[in-house]
Design a protein around this motif. Structure first.
Motif, PDB file in Angstrom:
ATOM      1  N   PHE A 176       0.839  -1.191   0.000  1.00 35.25           N
ATOM      2  CA  PHE A 176       0.000   0.000   0.000  1.00 35.25           C
ATOM      3  C   PHE A 176       0.879   1.248   0.000  1.00 35.25           C
ATOM      4  O   PHE A 176       1.839   1.326   0.756  1.00 35.25           O
ATOM      5  CB  PHE A 176      -0.948   0.003   1.203  1.00 35.25           C
ATOM      6  N   SER A 177       0.533   2.232  -0.826  1.00 30.13           N
ATOM      7  CA  SER A 177       1.363   3.431  -0.981  1.00 30.13           C
ATOM      8  C   SER A 177       1.342   4.325   0.242  1.00 30.13           C
ATOM      9  O   SER A 177       2.330   4.980   0.542  1.00 30.13           O
ATOM     10  CB  SER A 177       0.901   4.221  -2.205  1.00 30.13           C
ATOM     11  N   LEU A 178       0.198   4.384   0.927  1.00 29.82           N
ATOM     12  CA  LEU A 178       0.070   5.243   2.106  1.00 29.82           C
ATOM     13  C   LEU A 178      -0.435   4.440   3.289  1.00 29.82           C
ATOM     14  O   LEU A 178      -1.235   3.515   3.130  1.00 29.82           O
ATOM     15  CB  LEU A 178      -0.913   6.394   1.835  1.00 29.82           C
ATOM     16  N   ILE A 179       0.024   4.836   4.477  1.00 32.66           N
ATOM     17  CA  ILE A 179      -0.500   4.281   5.724  1.00 32.66           C
ATOM     18  C   ILE A 179      -0.961   5.445   6.589  1.00 32.66           C
ATOM     19  O   ILE A 179      -0.443   6.556   6.483  1.00 32.66           O
ATOM     20  CB  ILE A 179       0.538   3.423   6.476  1.00 32.66           C
ATOM     21  N   THR A 180      -1.956   5.172   7.415  1.00 24.14           N
ATOM     22  CA  THR A 180      -2.460   6.176   8.348  1.00 24.14           C
ATOM     23  C   THR A 180      -2.140   5.715   9.759  1.00 24.14           C
ATOM     24  O   THR A 180      -2.540   4.621  10.158  1.00 24.14           O
ATOM     25  CB  THR A 180      -3.982   6.357   8.190  1.00 24.14           C
TER      26      THR A 180
END
Length: 150
Positions: A76-80
């Protein structure tokens, strides 16, 4: 739902009765789990959309936080990141740029889809939840693209 001693992984269902990514939570923070019958309204609606049961993301390692973050960032390109005890009303979204023994670095992206010029460091023990693969993260990445070099 996937469960390990340290973390559990849940598919997120939004208010529009759509699957909306995943949330990894610290197992120690979960006090109770209430099971919903899969034949109820939500399960039926998701099944009609062809999204039930949800497909677990590949190779997510829930055994400890460094492995969890690394395995999620591979796909996944982004994590929160959520640090609910120290900053309960905020989250930090970005791309993983480094993992150390006690901290990770992420290159944060703003709600306006602009990349911060430098990575930020977050103590692993403060992270209480990690979200990924949701519509917001995907839309933010679609607009922001890959971060420019530091």
């Amino acid at each position: 739902m996937m469960l390990a001693d340290s973390w559990l992984l849940m598919a997120v269902v939004d208010d529009g009765i759509r699957l909306n990514g995943f949330a990894a939570l610290r197992s120690a923070d979960v006090v109770a789990v209430k099971s919903r019958p899969t034949g109820g309204f939500v399960g039926k609606a998701l099944a009609l959309q062809g999204t039930w049961p949800p497909t677990a993301p590949p190779n997510v390692d829930l055994t400890e936080i460094r492995k969890l973050v690394a395995s999620v960032a591979e796909h996944f390109s982004l994590i929160t990141l959520h640090l609910e005890r120290s900053t309960p009303d905020a989250c930090f979204i970005g791309r993983l740029v480094g993992i150390r023994k006690r901290a990770i670095g992420i290159r944060e992206v703003s709600p306006q889809a602009t990349w911060d010029p430098r990575p930020t460091k977050w103590r692993l023990r403060k992270i209480t939840r990690i979200d990924f693969g949701g519509a917001y993260e995907n839309a933010l990445y679609a607009v922001a693209g890959d971060p420019p070099p530091c």
